[in-house]
Design a protein around this motif. Structure first.
Motif, PDB file in Angstrom:
ATOM      1  N   ALA A  36      74.753  50.144  45.006  1.00  0.00           N
ATOM      2  CA  ALA A  36      75.180  49.499  43.855  1.00  0.00           C
ATOM      3  C   ALA A  36      75.419  50.225  42.530  1.00  0.00           C
ATOM      4  O   ALA A  36      76.050  49.745  41.610  1.00  0.00           O
ATOM      5  CB  ALA A  36      74.710  48.110  43.578  1.00  0.00           C
ATOM      6  N   ALA A  37      74.765  51.272  42.391  1.00  0.00           N
ATOM      7  CA  ALA A  37      75.086  52.026  41.228  1.00  0.00           C
ATOM      8  C   ALA A  37      76.550  52.612  41.020  1.00  0.00           C
ATOM      9  O   ALA A  37      77.045  53.037  40.063  1.00  0.00           O
ATOM     10  CB  ALA A  37      74.055  53.257  40.921  1.00  0.00           C
ATOM     11  N   ASP A  68      66.895  45.390  42.129  1.00  0.00           N
ATOM     12  CA  ASP A  68      66.949  46.560  41.422  1.00  0.00           C
ATOM     13  C   ASP A  68      67.141  47.847  41.809  1.00  0.00           C
ATOM     14  O   ASP A  68      67.861  48.932  41.364  1.00  0.00           O
ATOM     15  CB  ASP A  68      65.413  46.417  40.568  1.00  0.00           C
ATOM     16  N   ARG A  69      66.416  48.142  43.096  1.00  0.00           N
ATOM     17  CA  ARG A  69      66.362  49.353  43.834  1.00  0.00           C
ATOM     18  C   ARG A  69      67.950  49.556  44.227  1.00  0.00           C
ATOM     19  O   ARG A  69      68.470  50.767  44.187  1.00  0.00           O
ATOM     20  CB  ARG A  69      65.565  49.109  44.748  1.00  0.00           C
ATOM     21  N   LEU A  76      70.473  48.619  42.720  1.00  0.00           N
ATOM     22  CA  LEU A  76      71.403  48.820  41.549  1.00  0.00           C
ATOM     23  C   LEU A  76      71.282  50.312  40.984  1.00  0.00           C
ATOM     24  O   LEU A  76      72.178  50.491  40.126  1.00  0.00           O
ATOM     25  CB  LEU A  76      71.089  47.793  40.490  1.00  0.00           C
ATOM     26  N   VAL A  77      69.950  50.971  41.408  1.00  0.00           N
ATOM     27  CA  VAL A  77      70.200  52.383  41.059  1.00  0.00           C
ATOM     28  C   VAL A  77      70.481  53.344  42.061  1.00  0.00           C
ATOM     29  O   VAL A  77      70.173  54.414  42.247  1.00  0.00           O
ATOM     30  CB  VAL A  77      68.793  52.669  40.396  1.00  0.00           C
ATOM     31  N   SER A  78      70.800  52.731  43.312  1.00  0.00           N
ATOM     32  CA  SER A  78      71.206  53.565  44.534  1.00  0.00           C
ATOM     33  C   SER A  78      72.700  53.801  44.357  1.00  0.00           C
ATOM     34  O   SER A  78      73.574  52.994  44.175  1.00  0.00           O
ATOM     35  CB  SER A  78      70.765  52.944  45.677  1.00  0.00           C
ATOM     36  N   GLN A  79      72.644  54.931  44.605  1.00  0.00           N
ATOM     37  CA  GLN A  79      74.406  55.465  44.656  1.00  0.00           C
ATOM     38  C   GLN A  79      74.760  55.531  46.120  1.00  0.00           C
ATOM     39  O   GLN A  79      74.014  55.281  47.075  1.00  0.00           O
ATOM     40  CB  GLN A  79      74.563  57.046  44.046  1.00  0.00           C
ATOM     41  N   TYR A  80      75.994  55.903  46.393  1.00  0.00           N
ATOM     42  CA  TYR A  80      76.484  55.629  47.609  1.00  0.00           C
ATOM     43  C   TYR A  80      75.534  56.472  48.562  1.00  0.00           C
ATOM     44  O   TYR A  80      75.211  56.003  49.836  1.00  0.00           O
ATOM     45  CB  TYR A  80      78.157  55.513  47.679  1.00  0.00           C
ATOM     46  N   PRO A  81      75.737  57.822  48.277  1.00  0.00           N
ATOM     47  CA  PRO A  81      74.836  58.581  49.419  1.00  0.00           C
ATOM     48  C   PRO A  81      73.419  57.947  49.696  1.00  0.00           C
ATOM     49  O   PRO A  81      73.005  57.943  50.711  1.00  0.00           O
ATOM     50  CB  PRO A  81      74.873  59.976  48.821  1.00  0.00           C
ATOM     51  N   ASP A  82      72.851  57.552  48.655  1.00  0.00           N
ATOM     52  CA  ASP A  82      71.352  56.793  48.734  1.00  0.00           C
ATOM     53  C   ASP A  82      71.192  55.908  49.632  1.00  0.00           C
ATOM     54  O   ASP A  82      70.492  55.731  50.709  1.00  0.00           O
ATOM     55  CB  ASP A  82      70.824  56.527  47.491  1.00  0.00           C
ATOM     56  N   ASP A 116      79.230  43.973  38.897  1.00  0.00           N
ATOM     57  CA  ASP A 116      77.597  44.363  38.572  1.00  0.00           C
ATOM     58  C   ASP A 116      76.840  43.073  38.213  1.00  0.00           C
ATOM     59  O   ASP A 116      75.831  42.862  38.670  1.00  0.00           O
ATOM     60  CB  ASP A 116      77.799  45.366  37.670  1.00  0.00           C
TER      61      ASP A 116
END
Lengths: 480, 584
Positions: A205-206, A272-273, A275-281, A440
């Motif tokens: 979701a980042a 929360d996790r 929201l700070v993860s990008q697509y590759p994460d 978001d």
């Protein structure tokens, strides 16, 4: 360090000495090079570099290109703000932009130059039989001139999952939206999985586009007329809404989104996790850390998965990695096929080498190095004859209406409901401060919150959905 | 004394002959000065003042945007955040002052420690942002802190909400703390060498009184440090873009970033310009305060390059405390460096899934990929841009500084110095947008010449102030007469070099470091890809955690040159150059 790395590193060292010589040309802007702005980085950028090297060796006479490629190509990584490269004020303009959001071509058409005549010919019905969709998106309806050349297509309605995990728990890929919810429910309730720390869904979701993609998939599967309706813009300040955001299908799509994300324990790592993860994460959450069962991610997740399994025997990958199409509304309905693409466009005024470069990219063999070595690439050129990975091949078939001359439209409709990414085509409201921000906030309001999606939860979700809609309406009205 | 002899009247003056040698043909000399001063004046007028005025006109031309900005919660929040970061910067300066005391009396340790402390100052905001995002990665498999926290069963998401502010504050602290401490330490040592000040200090009663007196004694330096750090906090841009994940950026955008987002989303220049009004007005006001305060201070605490180590006596008990404190500080500053380098020497695949502490044979794969992304090319361009900008800067700054030093009492000097201080404090956001429009209008966007000129102009006010401080000599003194009197040009140059050589080197070094580490000017004037840092941010850092190895490698490589230059010039040139009376 493998041989390739060693060679490359040692080749760059003497380069440092000569770089000062080249730089003088660069300072004055006289260097004979085509500057290509790209969104890619890391392995993708490396793959595109291989593509360019390969272009020099291909026979291009049938495209009317008889001269050798006698210019350098400089790649300028622009990240996700690449669209700004076209209309950029003052800055050094790139000669070619590989635009990752095809919907933007129309928005920036005034700043672009049409493809050369041979380019238009190359995109003709003879070679690209189902080019009508492209034409709608990329051409000027008055002159018929095309303003962009599709290079890469993306299947954005894919759900990647862990095959073995599904097999162990007797789960099968869902074929309708309600089956998907049922699957998520089963996964959440499974004590064994919970003890092992495995959640149903990873969400990156980042990155705003990850959120809009899920929403668009749901809406497209639910009601494609509404999807198309949202593209219409009525700049009448007296109307209730300049766009049909308040259509009940939009509300329903958002509520469905809430049902999926709102359930406690659905999102791997929590809200929360995510929201700070990008697509590759998020992809790694499933296939590297194995903390989630599945992830909604485009076909190019293949490249990340390939890096993960690169060193391991291919059988491991075959057993572990599965992909299914984002489910349809009901078992009998067509599933959504959300399409993204990287389009080569020419910011005006375009130089001869820039046009030459774009023409070369239209060669059917152009993308082969990327497809075969890095993975995560589906060629836009329908004549590209590539050996895709099993999963990419599966996804490429869904896109055949765009690519394969033999597929009829009817057959296509059964395979899926094809539509280009919505948010790209919405001007500013589809961007960061519009839909991205609204979704978001929506996720923040309802994500990872309810043990059961009961009536009171649904009431919350519906309220949050209206918050999204009001934000979007307000956003557009302010900009009238 | 007068006397009369044979009808002739003699008048004997009882003082020695003094004053500068003055030439009869005054006009040619004036003309020469004017010609030499012209490039600098032109740069200031065209590249700084004109765009500043344009920004102000844009902003005030549509007052409704200003009220919108203050009323809109998004705008108001960014303003409050910027205000808070400025307050934080002030607190950081005070903290640095106190910590400078801790590092005293441990001279042998400091001989090594200072390098660690000063090193981050040579690295860019982007490097510090990268290091801290790596440390605070919320995945316990990758992030050092999350890994440690997971031993205690604690799994916070560092890059969200309040935590994000702590990460940003730490990254900012890492960049500036060593600079603050080292500058204050040098000034405190200068007090130590001054017997009168030392005795005054000893008379002061109580810890707080002593510190307050010290602060007043080192006021000019304190002011410079405070001002530099505060401006850095106000103009924060790239740090947020690299350190905060996309969704978190909604909550941490400050004025300097939000302004840029608006330039992207609207075509009306007055909307973003409204955000910049405080940026254009406050520095000029602040400059007034600075002049007023320094006019009163008992300055002259310029720091000479250390000839021999100062032996500061502290009690045995407190010596141990100082030793431990300095060691802890050194270690804390070193951690991000270690994390960055250790990550860079892992392969991209390894670095994307596991932390640097998980052993893997050191490899250059990440560096190779960084170079593949075009790092060398942009390093080459930046080297040229930095070199050219520095040459132009020195050529433009010296004549103006010379004139200001020679005519310190002239009626023009005071307003000129005020304007220069104001311009030196001006964040680049305040004048960059009109320059973008101008470079496009002139059709020179294809070359790097606009970039070089903007860099030179941006560094000009500060350079002039430093050089002027170094050249200034007490009025009517012998030094002033030899420096500003009539001589051949060669002699003038020789004398300038003798007087202001260290300052010249300091300014050169700082300008190169500045241009090298700049993100915002090269990004906005020349576009991404034109400097190593823009390349890292818009290329590799797009998928930060997944590209950890490459990002760390790019960041480390890009920091090598500025850090080396800084460490080589720090003690001998930069500290004396900066403390030698920028505001005198």
């Amino acid at each position: 360090m493998d041989r390739r790395t060693f060679l490359r590193t040692s080749a760059t060292l003497p380069l440092a000495a000569t770089v000062s010589g080249c730089a003088a040309d660069e300072l004055l802007g006289t260097r004979n090079a085509v500057r290509v702005a790209v969104t890619w980085s890391g392995a993708e950028l490396e793959a595109f570099r291989d593509v360019i090297d390969n272009l020099r060796g291909l026979d291009m006479t049938h495209l009317g290109l008889t001269r050798p490629m006698d210019y350098a190509v400089d790649l300028i990584p622009r990240g996700d703000s690449i669209a700004a490269a076209i209309g950029a004020r003052g800055t050094v303009k790139p000669d070619v932009v590989m635009l990752p959001r095809p919907g933007l071509v129309n928005r920036y058409r005034d700043d672009l130059e049409a493809l050369p005549r041979e380019g238009n010919a190359q995109l003709s019905k003879r070679v690209w039989p189902h080019q009508d969709r492209w034409r709608q998106l990329l051409s000027d309806s008055d002159t018929g001139q095309m303003y962009g050349l599709p290079f890469k297509v993306a299947h954005k309605s894919a759900v990647w999952y862990r095959k073995q995990l599904f097999a162990e728990h007797g789960l099968t890929p869902p074929r309708s939206w309600w089956e998907l919810l049922g699957l998520v429910d089963q996964l959440v309730r499974n004590d064994e999985l919970r003890r092992a720390g495995i959640a149903p869904l990873a969400l990156g979701a980042a990155d705003g586009w990850v959120l809009t993609d899920v929403f668009e998939n749901i809406l497209l599967a639910l009601h494609d007329d509404t999807y198309k309706l949202l593209l219409e813009f009525h700049p009448d300040p007296n109307s209730e809404s300049v766009r049909r955001w308040n259509d009940h299908h939009v509300v329903e799509a958002l509520v469905r989104l809430g049902r999926l994300w709102g359930r406690r324990g659905v999102l791997s790592g929590g809200l929360d996790r995510s929201l700070v993860s990008q697509y590759p994460d998020a992809v790694q959450e499933v296939f590297a850390y194995e903390r989630a069962a599945m992830v909604v991610a485009p076909d190019f997740a293949d490249l990340i998965i390939e890096e993960r399994y690169g060193a391991e025997p291919s059988a491991r990958r075959r057993d572990e990695v599965g992909v299914f199409q984002f489910p349809a509304d009901s078992r009998s309905g067509p599933p959504p096929v959300l399409v993204g693409s990287d389009i080569a466009v020419l910011p005006a005024p375009a130089s001869a080498p820039a046009k030459d470069f774009v023409m070369r990219l239209s060669h059917r063999g152009a993308a082969l190095p990327w497809i075969h070595h890095a993975r995560g690439f589906i060629a836009a050129n329908p004549r590209t004859n590539a050996r895709y990975s099993a999963q990419s091949a599966r996804l490429a078939r869904d896109l055949e209406e765009l690519r394969d001359p033999e597929t009829s439209t009817q057959e296509g409709e059964q395979r899926g409901r094809l539509a280009f990414d919505l948010s790209d085509q919405l001007e500013a409201v589809g961007d960061r401060d519009g839909l991205w921000r609204a979704l978001d906030r929506f996720l923040l309001d309802i994500g990872d919150r309810y043990d059961e999606i009961d009536t009171s939860a649904l009431r919350d979700i519906r309220a949050a959905a209206w918050k999204v809609i009001n934000h979007l309406i307000e956003f557009e009205r302010e900009r009238l | 004394m007068k006397y009369d002899a044979h009808g002739l009247e003699f008048d004997l003056v009882a003082s020695e002959m003094s004053g500068p040698l003055a030439r009869g043909r005054y006009w040619t000399r004036l003309l020469l000065r004017l010609v030499l001063g012209l490039p600098g004046l032109a740069l200031i007028a065209a590249v700084l003042l004109a765009p500043l005025v344009t920004t102000a006109v844009w902003a005030t031309g549509a007052p409704e945007h200003i009220t919108d900005f203050v009323r809109d919660p998004v705008g108001r929040n960014t303003l409050v955040r910027t205000g808070c970061s400025i307050l934080f910067a002030v607190a950081l300066v005070l903290l640095g002052f106190l910590f400078a005391h801790v590092t005293r009396g441990v001279e042998r340790l400091w001989r090594v420690s200072w390098m660690v402390f000063v090193l981050p100052f040579g690295a860019s905001a982007l490097v510090s942002g990268t290091a801290f995002r790596l440390i605070f990665d919320p995945e316990s498999e990758r992030g050092l802190l999350s890994f440690v926290a997971s031993w205690f069963g604690w799994e916070p998401t560092w890059l969200r909400g309040g935590w994000m502010w702590i990460v940003l504050a730490l990254a900012f602290t890492w960049t500036w703390f060593g600079f603050i401490v080292a500058m204050f330490r040098a000034s405190l040592n200068a007090i130590e060498r001054d017997p009168t000040k030392q005795s005054r200090l000893e008379k002061a009663k109580g810890w707080a009184d002593q510190r307050w007196l010290e602060l007043r004694m080192i006021q000019p330096v304190g002011f410079i440090v405070g001002v530099i750090v505060t401006v850095a906090a106000a103009r924060v841009f790239d740090l947020i873009l690299i350190a905060a994940p996309g969704s978190t950026q909604f909550d941490v955008d400050v004025v300097g970033v939000q302004w840029w987002r608006l330039t992207q989303s609207t075509s009306d220049p007055s909307v973003p310009a409204a955000y910049l009004l405080p940026f254009t007005v406050l520095p000029l006001l602040f400059a007034l305060i600075v002049m007023w305060r320094t006019g009163k201070s008992d300055s002259g605490s310029g720091v000479q390059p250390p000839s021999k180590p100062l032996d500061i006596e502290v009690g045995r008990g407190s010596k141990r405390r100082h030793l431990v404190g300095t060691l802890i500080g050194t270690f804390a500053v070193a951690v991000p460096v270690i994390v960055l380098l250790a990550t860079a020497f892992h392969s991209p695949v390894h670095a994307s899934t596991t932390g640097f502490w998980v052993p893997e044979l050191p490899t250059l794969d990440s560096f190779a990929r960084a170079m593949d992304a075009g790092l060398w090319r942009s390093v080459g361009i930046t080297a040229w841009v930095a070199g050219a900008a520095t040459v132009i800067l020195m050529g433009a700054a010296l004549p103006i500084a010379y004139w200001l030093a020679a005519h310190a009492t002239s009626r023009l000097a005071k307003p000129a110095v005020w304007l220069l201080i104001g311009l030196a404090l001006m964040p680049v956001q305040a004048y960059i947008a009109p320059l973008q429009v101008a470079t496009e209008g002139l059709g020179i966007a294809g070359s790097r010449i606009p970039l070089i000129l903007v860099h030179a102009a941006a560094g000009l006010p500060f350079a002039v102030l430093v050089l002027r401080g170094a050249l200034q000599a007490p009025e009517k003194s012998l030094a002033a007469d030899t420096l500003f009197g009539l001589t051949s040009p060669r002699t003038t140059i020789r004398r300038i070099w003798r007087q202001a050589g260290p300052a010249l080197i300091a300014v050169t070094a700082l300008e190169i470091v500045q241009v090298w580490n700049d993100f915002i000017i090269s990004f906005l004037i020349s576009g991404p890809g034109s400097s190593p840092l823009t390349l890292v941010l818009w290329g590799e850092a797009r998928q930060f955690a997944f590209s950890s190895g490459t990002v760390a490698a790019s960041a480390s490589l890009s920091a090598v040159l500025p850090v080396t230059i800084l460490l080589l010039t720090w003690r001998k040139y930069i500290v004396p150059g900066l403390t030698g009376g920028v505001l005198r």
